[in-house]
Write a protein that holds these residues in place. Structure first.
Motif, short mmCIF file in Angstrom:
data_model
loop_
_atom_site.label_atom_id
_atom_site.label_comp_id
_atom_site.label_asym_id
_atom_site.label_seq_id
_atom_site.Cartn_x
_atom_site.Cartn_y
_atom_site.Cartn_z
N GLN A 1 21.10 5.87 95.57
CA GLN A 1 21.99 5.12 96.47
C GLN A 1 22.23 3.71 95.97
OE1 GLN A 1 23.79 6.26 98.93
NE2 GLN A 1 24.67 4.21 99.21
N GLN A 2 21.19 3.09 95.40
CA GLN A 2 21.34 1.75 94.87
C GLN A 2 22.30 1.73 93.68
OE1 GLN A 2 17.14 0.99 94.21
NE2 GLN A 2 17.08 -0.50 95.89
N VAL A 3 22.21 2.76 92.84
CA VAL A 3 23.12 2.85 91.70
C VAL A 3 24.56 2.98 92.19
CG1 VAL A 3 23.85 4.28 89.75
CG2 VAL A 3 21.42 3.78 90.09
N ARG A 4 24.77 3.82 93.18
CA ARG A 4 26.13 4.01 93.72
C ARG A 4 26.68 2.72 94.31
NH1 ARG A 4 27.55 9.23 93.43
NH2 ARG A 4 25.88 10.82 93.34
N GLU A 5 25.81 1.94 94.95
CA GLU A 5 26.25 0.67 95.51
C GLU A 5 26.60 -0.32 94.41
OE1 GLU A 5 26.85 -0.44 98.65
OE2 GLU A 5 26.69 1.70 99.19
#
Length: 218
Positions: A3-7
């Motif tokens: 999720q952090q990568v996507r953000e």
């Protein structure tokens, strides 16, 4: 985390798109994730270096000593240190054509590739010594659908362009003008190599004419 990568992609994808490169946006974003997990690695935190680029020529900027994993064992190496994350992204975009050796030899196959899988395969063993580097890049590209950010490379509705460098590096004097110098051919070669790379990232198919860069007259 995923999720952090996507953000972080919301921030960094536009920056990677901002700078033209012979390597696709999708592959460069995958490199950013593999090399630094989107600027969260130690090297990225201390040197703003998101792509693990070492301080090799023609780099003349700041350097940062860092223990890096190498084939045959880890060792301390000098890496490029940037003032900002964007500066790292810009330098990485130019890295593949920053020297004649990189443009014409080391990254030639990657530059000529028309899809991310061929790019990943061509970068393995050259950009990174990890024999699974291509697998990691491809998995990342497909996991995060990174090709959605890359809309240019491989477009079939593009031109086939030929670049003519002109005379060779050993061309003799003609017409009473004192002849052509090696310096002039070297300059023409650099312009041709860079122009070819920029046209290719736009999706065009590009070739040199009979006269190749840095070669004797044909």
């Amino acid at each position: 985390t995923e999720q952090q990568v996507r953000e972080k992609l919301k921030t960094y994808a536009p920056l990677v798109q901002k700078y033209d490169s012979p390597i696709s946006v999708a592959t460069r974003l995958a490199q950013l994730i593999v090399e630094s997990q989107m600027f969260t690695s130690e090297l990225a935190q201390n040197a703003n270096n998101g792509f693990g680029i070492k301080a090799s020529a023609p780099w003349k900027g700041d350097k940062y000593s860092h223990l890096s994993g190498e084939v045959g064992g880890a060792r301390v190496s000098e890496f490029r240190k940037y003032p900002t994350h964007e500066a790292s992204i810009q330098d990485h975009a130019d890295f593949f054509t920053s020297t004649e050796y990189r443009a014409n030899t080391a990254y030639k196959k990657a530059i000529e590739a028309t899809n991310y899988k061929d790019e990943a395969n061509a970068l393995t063993g050259v950009y990174a010594g990890d024999p699974r580097y291509n697998i990691k890049l491809i998995e990342i590209i497909e996991k995060y659908n990174l090709t959605q950010y890359d809309t240019q490379k491989g477009n079939d509705n593009m031109a086939y362009i030929g670049i003519d460098i002109g005379h060779g590096k050993n061309s003799p004097a003609r017409g009473g003008r004192g002849g052509w110098t090696g310096d002039e051919h070297s300059f023409n070669s650099k312009v041709a190599v860079r122009t070819k790379a920029l046209l290719e990232v736009m999706g065009h198919k590009v070739t040199f004419g009979v006269q190749n860069p840095n070669s004797n007259e044909v």
